[in-house]
Design an enzyme around this catalytic site. Sequence first.
Site, PDB file in Angstrom:
ATOM      1  NE  ARG A  36      -3.547  -2.220   2.831  1.00 20.53           N
ATOM      2  CZ  ARG A  36      -3.245  -3.354   3.450  1.00 20.53           C
ATOM      3  NH1 ARG A  36      -2.021  -3.518   3.971  1.00 20.53           N
ATOM      4  NH2 ARG A  36      -4.130  -4.330   3.558  1.00 20.53           N
TER       5      ARG A  36
ATOM      6  CG  HIS B 233      -4.959   0.766  -3.823  1.00 19.89           C
ATOM      7  ND1 HIS B 233      -4.205   0.833  -2.679  1.00 19.89           N
ATOM      8  CD2 HIS B 233      -5.892  -0.192  -3.606  1.00 19.89           C
ATOM      9  CE1 HIS B 233      -4.673  -0.028  -1.796  1.00 19.89           C
ATOM     10  NE2 HIS B 233      -5.682  -0.678  -2.330  1.00 19.89           N
TER      11      HIS B 233
ATOM     12  CE  LYS C 226      -6.350  -1.183   4.984  1.00 14.24           C
ATOM     13  NZ  LYS C 226      -7.676  -1.498   4.408  1.00 14.24           N
TER      14      LYS C 226
ATOM     15  CG  HIS D  70      -6.104  -8.719   1.347  1.00 17.17           C
ATOM     16  ND1 HIS D  70      -6.352  -9.100   0.042  1.00 17.17           N
ATOM     17  CD2 HIS D  70      -5.965  -7.368   1.317  1.00 17.17           C
ATOM     18  CE1 HIS D  70      -6.366  -8.038  -0.730  1.00 17.17           C
ATOM     19  NE2 HIS D  70      -6.132  -6.973   0.021  1.00 17.17           N
TER      20      HIS D  70
ATOM     21  CE1 TYR E 140      -6.423  -6.889  -6.846  1.00 15.56           C
ATOM     22  CE2 TYR E 140      -6.752  -7.973  -4.747  1.00 15.56           C
ATOM     23  CZ  TYR E 140      -6.443  -6.848  -5.468  1.00 15.56           C
ATOM     24  OH  TYR E 140      -6.154  -5.678  -4.830  1.00 15.56           O
TER      25      TYR E 140
ATOM     26  NE  ARG F 203      -3.163  -3.461  -1.429  1.00 11.79           N
ATOM     27  CZ  ARG F 203      -2.634  -4.272  -0.520  1.00 11.79           C
ATOM     28  NH1 ARG F 203      -1.322  -4.415  -0.466  1.00 11.79           N
ATOM     29  NH2 ARG F 203      -3.398  -4.923   0.334  1.00 11.79           N
TER      30      ARG F 203
END
Length: 309
Positions: free
Chosen positions: A156, A252, A180, A278, A287, A255
């Site tokens: 990210r 992004h 995150k 994730h 995806y 990414r």
Amino acid sequence: MTAPDAAVTIYLDHLLVERGTAENTLASYRRDLRRYLEHLEAAGVRDLADVTERHVGDFLIGLRTGAGGRAPLATASATRAVVAVRGLHRFALAEGMVAVDVAREVHPPAPPRRLPKALDVATVGRLLESRGGEADDLAGVRDRALLELLYSTGARISEAVGLDVDDVDTTQRAVRLAGKGGKQRIVPIGRPALAALEAYRVRGRPGLASRGRGTPALFLNARGARLSRQSAWASLREAADRAGITGDISPHTLRHSFATHLLDGGADLRVVQELLGHASVTTTQIYTQVTVDTLREVFAMAHPRARSL
């Protein structure tokens, strides 16, 4: 007894006079509620108190599938219509016209999940090659390293600009990213990205660092401080302009391209999940639809009997 059309008139007056709703919004609500009145009339409803949750739900279905000879509405338009209807019934309950808000449990349609935009491999190559060609262009050398790292690791943008110099392990060819919630992960990095990072650390970063007060940050701005997300976005936009890439592109995008190209190359979904950081594989699964669409296009163009199936 309150006739549905009378309730709509009172409700729209309330929005105009007491709520100060914009005229454009009122015009949209007026069209939506007119369509709702037609739906209730067709169902034989003459009193607003006789409307049931089923009537409201059927109206929503009709919006999405097309009813009364009308074309189906897009998600955004159907959502606005349901919001208007829910507002009407909430108002009718507050005003004592009805005893129950039958629209309370009928929710607007969820917007379709938008598939990530990914660049093809050749376009990514053009983007990367557009920066870092001149040794005395400190920002260009930095931007090339940044873009190479984004594409090579799937990081990210916040993770990339948050990197310190010591977070890159050239011996193990790996990068430590803080995702995150502060959750860290180690991801591999390709040789081209390492080469770009090395060129930046030798030819770009020292000159930028001399303008600041000293920071462990890997990517520096023109004042020698840590590069911001906004500046990184601007760097990508400049690279895209130089490469002649039009359309909406953001950090992004690289990414998304990273994940899509891995899956296209046969990478396991769980591996891609770990690389992207994730928490759930369901987030990564979006995806797979991109790659299925790609396979479908190839099949349609290449298989001799594809068009007849």
